[in-house]
Design a protein around this motif. Sequence first.
Motif, PDB file in Angstrom:
ATOM      1  N   ALA A  55       0.851  -1.188   0.000  1.00 27.19           N
ATOM      2  CA  ALA A  55       0.000   0.000   0.000  1.00 27.19           C
ATOM      3  C   ALA A  55       0.884   1.234   0.000  1.00 27.19           C
ATOM      4  N   ASN A  56       0.684   2.092  -0.983  1.00 26.42           N
ATOM      5  CA  ASN A  56       1.368   3.384  -1.059  1.00 26.42           C
ATOM      6  C   ASN A  56       0.335   4.497  -0.929  1.00 26.42           C
ATOM      7  N   ALA A  61       4.279  -0.904  -7.875  1.00 29.16           N
ATOM      8  CA  ALA A  61       5.207  -1.646  -7.023  1.00 29.16           C
ATOM      9  C   ALA A  61       4.877  -3.129  -7.024  1.00 29.16           C
ATOM     10  N   ALA A  62       3.591  -3.445  -6.936  1.00 32.98           N
ATOM     11  CA  ALA A  62       3.181  -4.852  -6.924  1.00 32.98           C
ATOM     12  C   ALA A  62       3.561  -5.554  -8.217  1.00 32.98           C
ATOM     13  N   ALA A  95       5.953  -4.702 -10.364  1.00 31.89           N
ATOM     14  CA  ALA A  95       7.411  -4.778 -10.512  1.00 31.89           C
ATOM     15  C   ALA A  95       8.009  -5.898  -9.665  1.00 31.89           C
ATOM     16  N   LEU A  96       7.395  -6.190  -8.522  1.00 31.88           N
ATOM     17  CA  LEU A  96       7.984  -7.137  -7.584  1.00 31.88           C
ATOM     18  C   LEU A  96       7.208  -8.449  -7.468  1.00 31.88           C
ATOM     19  N   GLY A  97       6.145  -8.598  -8.256  1.00 35.40           N
ATOM     20  CA  GLY A  97       5.381  -9.840  -8.221  1.00 35.40           C
ATOM     21  C   GLY A  97       4.592 -10.024  -6.939  1.00 35.40           C
ATOM     22  N   ILE A  98       4.109  -8.924  -6.373  1.00 33.31           N
ATOM     23  CA  ILE A  98       3.299  -8.982  -5.156  1.00 33.31           C
ATOM     24  C   ILE A  98       1.834  -9.108  -5.571  1.00 33.31           C
ATOM     25  N   PRO A  99       1.086 -10.066  -5.004  1.00 36.71           N
ATOM     26  CA  PRO A  99      -0.253 -10.360  -5.535  1.00 36.71           C
ATOM     27  C   PRO A  99      -1.314  -9.293  -5.285  1.00 36.71           C
ATOM     28  N   ASN A 100      -1.184  -8.502  -4.208  1.00 35.33           N
ATOM     29  CA  ASN A 100      -2.257  -7.577  -3.860  1.00 35.33           C
ATOM     30  C   ASN A 100      -1.739  -6.143  -3.743  1.00 35.33           C
ATOM     31  N   ALA A 101      -2.435  -5.215  -4.411  1.00 31.52           N
ATOM     32  CA  ALA A 101      -2.129  -3.791  -4.308  1.00 31.52           C
ATOM     33  C   ALA A 101      -3.340  -3.088  -3.699  1.00 31.52           C
ATOM     34  N   PHE A 102      -3.099  -2.258  -2.705  1.00 28.19           N
ATOM     35  CA  PHE A 102      -4.184  -1.582  -1.998  1.00 28.19           C
ATOM     36  C   PHE A 102      -4.077  -0.075  -2.193  1.00 28.19           C
TER      37      PHE A 102
END
Length: 385
Positions: free
Chosen positions: A41-42, A51-52, A54-61
């Motif tokens: 979360a930004n 960010a998600a 670029a880094l393969g993070i499954p959830n963006a809030f």
Amino acid sequence: MTQDKIRIGIIGLKPDESWAGVAHVPSLKLLSDDYEITGVANSNLESSKAAAEALGIPNAFDNADALIASPDIDAVTVTITVPQHIKVVRAALNAGKHVYCEAPLGNGLAEAEEMADLARSKDLVAVVGLQARVSPPVLYMRKLIAEGFVGRVLSSSLSGWGGNWGATASNISRLGYLLDKSNGATMLTIPLGHTIAAVCDVLGDFTEISAMLDTRVRNVKSEDDGQILEQTAPDQILVTARLEQDVPLSIHYQGGMPNGTEGFVWDIHGTDGDLRVTAPFGHSQMAQLSLSGAKAGDGELKPLEVPETYCEGLTADPVPGNVARNYARMAKDFRTGNRAASTFDDAVGVQRVIDAIERASESGARVHLEPRDRPLPLNAKDHLA
């Protein structure tokens, strides 16, 4: 939390730019058996999605509250500006989420105490990023002193350069807030604060403090666009103190970077020998520390090799390594109920010393403190050889 891996959500993450991007993400990847980064979360959803992706993070809030409320998050990493810590940490703890918060924990002692009290009342794992305490040279120095390398400690002196808070500054859009002392993110609270935590582990807590804080550079030139910025944070910190066992300590930190001299020197003098830690600059939590020593009569200091065991199975590179060592201890604390990592209560101890330095400087009087430091275990199992 019932699954094997701890699901982490990071608040304040820009890949390869923010501290979370250069230190926390690599650290958590080193500990992939223990952690999974499942959310980011930004300040807005677009930044979080970038960010998600670029880094393969499954959830963006789209904000911190949404991340904290997610059932896919077990623990929250807080890497935003210091004035924002208390609101986000309070929300995470009240939601039953465990927390890793960067240091300083709060903007002043009162905020740190509030967060520590809340974490304790919720019986949650609440860790603060005082990672200089788990730097391998610091851990090894503790062991050497405990084994009598220097004999009885007679005195200690510490000098360092803050890196920031000098005549010029870069990356103003992200770091310009460090120049305003009201934000609580200063040379006193960040590089010296981290170092104070290590000093207390090695030599004992502060019992008496005299201090002078001064701002000698009041106009800072931005290296980005040439604009002139006002600085109210201290760029000169001078402290004389007494530690437990009546050990006298002197400290001088100054803003900027050194010109041809060592940027960090910590000397410990004893009846039977001496130890010295040096580094290019004064952020002991992320600088490459070098340890040397001499027994009485040796005539000169010689480099001391830190045994590999003090890396605790992780990289010696201090930026991801020290943060990873803190996270590794946090993971063990989840599973054992112990407190091998730096806790919010530990952060309060450091901010008590910072508060005393500020009060001593303002009043010109010597401030007395009751020792409350809790030295970390030498490692999570406390059995390093």
